[in-house]
Design a protein around this motif. Sequence first.
Motif, mmCIF file in Angstrom:
data_model
loop_
_atom_site.group_PDB
_atom_site.id
_atom_site.type_symbol
_atom_site.label_atom_id
_atom_site.label_comp_id
_atom_site.label_asym_id
_atom_site.label_seq_id
_atom_site.Cartn_x
_atom_site.Cartn_y
_atom_site.Cartn_z
ATOM 1 N N GLU A 121 0.813 -1.222 0.000
ATOM 2 C CA GLU A 121 0.000 0.000 0.000
ATOM 3 C C GLU A 121 0.846 1.272 0.000
ATOM 4 N N THR A 122 1.761 1.358 0.943
ATOM 5 C CA THR A 122 2.461 2.621 1.167
ATOM 6 C C THR A 122 3.285 3.027 -0.052
ATOM 7 N N LEU A 125 1.133 4.146 -3.027
ATOM 8 C CA LEU A 125 0.611 5.506 -2.849
ATOM 9 C C LEU A 125 1.713 6.542 -3.021
ATOM 10 N N ASN A 126 2.855 6.286 -2.418
ATOM 11 C CA ASN A 126 3.970 7.221 -2.520
ATOM 12 C C ASN A 126 4.312 7.485 -3.988
ATOM 13 N N ASN A 129 0.951 8.930 -6.098
ATOM 14 C CA ASN A 129 0.564 10.271 -5.642
ATOM 15 C C ASN A 129 1.482 11.342 -6.215
ATOM 16 N N PHE A 130 2.773 11.166 -6.061
ATOM 17 C CA PHE A 130 3.689 12.235 -6.462
ATOM 18 C C PHE A 130 3.771 12.374 -7.982
ATOM 19 N N GLY A 325 -4.138 10.523 -2.790
ATOM 20 C CA GLY A 325 -4.534 9.161 -3.153
ATOM 21 C C GLY A 325 -4.683 8.272 -1.928
ATOM 22 N N VAL A 326 -5.645 7.382 -1.981
ATOM 23 C CA VAL A 326 -5.871 6.429 -0.883
ATOM 24 C C VAL A 326 -5.957 5.015 -1.463
ATOM 25 N N GLY B 154 3.945 10.468 7.235
ATOM 26 C CA GLY B 154 3.628 10.996 5.908
ATOM 27 C C GLY B 154 4.087 10.231 4.685
ATOM 28 N N LEU B 155 4.747 9.093 4.870
ATOM 29 C CA LEU B 155 5.407 8.436 3.731
ATOM 30 C C LEU B 155 4.541 8.318 2.479
ATOM 31 N N ARG B 156 3.272 7.973 2.628
ATOM 32 C CA ARG B 156 2.425 7.729 1.461
ATOM 33 C C ARG B 156 2.139 8.996 0.656
ATOM 34 N N ARG B 157 2.320 10.146 1.271
ATOM 35 C CA ARG B 157 2.073 11.408 0.572
ATOM 36 C C ARG B 157 3.373 12.166 0.282
ATOM 37 N N ALA B 158 4.501 11.585 0.659
ATOM 38 C CA ALA B 158 5.785 12.251 0.430
ATOM 39 C C ALA B 158 6.052 12.339 -1.068
ATOM 40 N N GLN B 159 6.878 13.315 -1.443
ATOM 41 C CA GLN B 159 7.158 13.523 -2.871
ATOM 42 C C GLN B 159 8.252 12.554 -3.323
ATOM 43 N N GLY B 160 7.888 11.268 -3.364
ATOM 44 C CA GLY B 160 8.810 10.214 -3.765
ATOM 45 C C GLY B 160 9.483 9.557 -2.576
ATOM 46 N N PRO B 161 10.175 8.423 -2.837
ATOM 47 C CA PRO B 161 10.818 7.670 -1.749
ATOM 48 C C PRO B 161 11.795 8.497 -0.924
#
Lengths: 475, 475
Positions: A121-122, A125-126, A129-130, A325-326, B154-161
């Motif tokens: 999941e994580t 999304l990461n 989303n970006f 995004g979810v 915040g990892l899932r919404r971070a601007q990339g890894p």
Amino acid sequence: MRNLSMMTDYYQLSMMKGYLESGVHEDEVVFDLFFRKNPFHNSFTIVAGMESLIDYINGLSFTEDDLKYLASVGFDKVFLEHLRAFRFTGDIWGVAEGTIMFPHEPVIRVKASIFQAQLIETALLNIINFQSLIATKAARICEAAQGDPVFEFGLRRAQGPDAGIYGARAAYIGGCVSTSNVLAGKLYGIPVVGTHAHSWVQKFETELDAFRAYASSYPENCLLLVDTFNTIESGIPNAITVFRELQEKGFKPKGIRIDSGDIAYLSKVARRMLDDAGFPNTAIVASSDLDEDTIDSLKVQGAMITHWGVGTNLITSSNWPALGGVYKLAAAAESGALVPKIKISDNPEKITNPGLKKVTRIYDESGLFALADLIMLADETIDTSEPLTIFHPIYTWKTKTFRRYSLRELLEPLYLNGKLVYERRTVQEVRANVRRELDGLWPEYKRLQRPQIYKVDLSKKLWDLKHQMMLAHKE
Amino acid sequence: MRNLSMMTDYYQLSMMKGYLESGVHEDEVVFDLFFRKNPFHNSFTIVAGMESLIDYINGLSFTEDDLKYLASVGFDKVFLEHLRAFRFTGDIWGVAEGTIMFPHEPVIRVKASIFQAQLIETALLNIINFQSLIATKAARICEAAQGDPVFEFGLRRAQGPDAGIYGARAAYIGGCVSTSNVLAGKLYGIPVVGTHAHSWVQKFETELDAFRAYASSYPENCLLLVDTFNTIESGIPNAITVFRELQEKGFKPKGIRIDSGDIAYLSKVARRMLDDAGFPNTAIVASSDLDEDTIDSLKVQGAMITHWGVGTNLITSSNWPALGGVYKLAAAAESGALVPKIKISDNPEKITNPGLKKVTRIYDESGLFALADLIMLADETIDTSEPLTIFHPIYTWKTKTFRRYSLRELLEPLYLNGKLVYERRTVQEVRANVRRELDGLWPEYKRLQRPQIYKVDLSKKLWDLKHQMMLAHKE
């Protein structure tokens, strides 16, 4: 791409361990990855990141070092043995990279054991989303530039190296013509451009010396930054002097760049000075905290800019820095059969669509223009020889009937039983796909301010299922 | 860390080639990395990223593959030979990671050949800009939480890894107590936390089944997410049922998490329900689009939250997504001697400070509280047995005299002649340094709204040099 198997939220691991201990870890589930809102009050989102997603899934496996660390934070041996053996063996469906999508539509659909589906999941999304955010931002900026070339310049302000690299890629697929990021250029074959900075001008004794030295190294690509000291009084006159010298040697000077000051005014003065000096075809590149709104305003003001360099506001998507995004559970196996699942909320926007679903796009007869989308259950079919009536999912009396139309199913398989079946595409192919997708939207959906809202409805069958489940939860 | 030598702007390479062809590529220069504005209208910025910077510099070298690519985009053999031989052999001075800094102060100072100094600009900015931004944002959020633990989520919404990984590290050094990012936990020894998601609750037949299953796996760490269906009517009552069952078995339940709805109201109701049920010491974790302003407001409203989970708004620094750090030429060798350089602008804020400089912080006699900073030329000294008078760089009649004070020079060597001399610190040490730095600032500088502005003045000698150069440019 490096191994990002450990790039997950801790709670994914604690749930996986819990599922294992509850004996349900192999139960099949369906998760939808979707977003609830378009960024920037745009009417659409360009979905990107599939290539990174594939790199991530292909690389999924835990090293001994990973397991040692996880043991040190308290995970037990039984669980770690399951991680040691971890391979992704499920199905992932998704849209082709660069597809235009709308709120609540599954853009990725994962069907796998809950043990596997939860872990990924994580990272999914990461990634999505970006990259989707930046591709969409780039499309808006290019829309504002009305066909003028837009250069992506943001690496130094990107949120870390990956943001610079994947951001450059997303900006290019969204419509930019180049990046300043040499590494992104190398990795993806994106055109790279750049000339010189203020430091170049400062390094030489005079601005004229600096421009001459630059022209001597780049006689065929001489684009000069004119605002180190005084744009109108020294930068442009010195550039013109050097352009004349170049011209005498038979070279065609490229133009100038302005990076500060009142760009609208300076560009008009620069244009007149360059024209008067006999250089009407030289470029005027602007770069100074630009975004789609500033570019739009500069266009309205009649600024004489031919090329746009966009940095910070593009690479960080500064006015909307995250696509929300979810990844929500849509179905889960109970006694062997997939049962639809729903997440209830007081906020109607946050109630999920249950079941294994697909997304169908309705086109006009020609197949060129998108008219509306339908989120449906995966086993539904539409007889295109019959008229098709869709209805608004909230204001259900609002209906629309299509008589002549064609259909396209948007989700395609990326992985089946853990095997990659998606044909990988080059960045250039993805960029072309975005172009085609944008061409298939009426201009009313693409305008920057208050665009028309694109219709996304639920099939009758899905709508009924959802309402029946909501009512059941009320009881 | 992977090799990021190619992560540079194309114009750095085009300038490097130009310097080479102009025969000045080995001229020594000084560049300052600084920012012009604190983010968030904060009064200070916590500078972070030194560890990544060292990884980057240590890894600097071009592979054959890199050179092949650069040849393909038109760079000539002579230049590529220089890149093949590239090693960083200059000096880099910088502040200790976690130091509080102010606008216009050099936070990194590079003295190297212009060939070398130019290449590294982009990566240095990319690294320092992002990590400093997130460390500062985290400090603000922790300030708002008034000592309550703040979790980075915040990892899932971070601007990339990388943004997720370096962002988690920066958030931790800025004051967060943990991250959800397992990879960041492994890489830096940051505490990792997390319990379960809505999907866990959906996966089981009932919420109560889900909570019981979770409690069975985590009897000693049972924190339950209560908002999947209805927080007050089902989530909290079911949690209380499970907490009682745990208690009967001799376990102490941890608490609940609320991720949606009116957090102020729900937390008060939850506190009362938990207290009434005999669980007054259980935690109430809130996580729902939080930032320092929301936390501040929830505190004012008397919300009964004990722990704060902060995601998107922290990891993307959503309301200020880029620290505008720049890298400006301050001096360049001419006939062997370093000559100060200046960049002029109509905007006084954008005029640079010339010369090889240092930053001195003035403390009260005890050495505990910072009083003001002085940007000085590197060869200046201050006799602390004499009173010290400083003056405002614009309103020069505004002066301040210190009679009893102590001094600290903020820049320390990271590299000397290309050799790393900085003692690398653990994340825990950097975090402790941030704590000390924050403790050395009066509360007036730390308040979230309209903080007091910290004095940063220029030494008389630097001020004179700058004005003399500005006047010379006017002529």
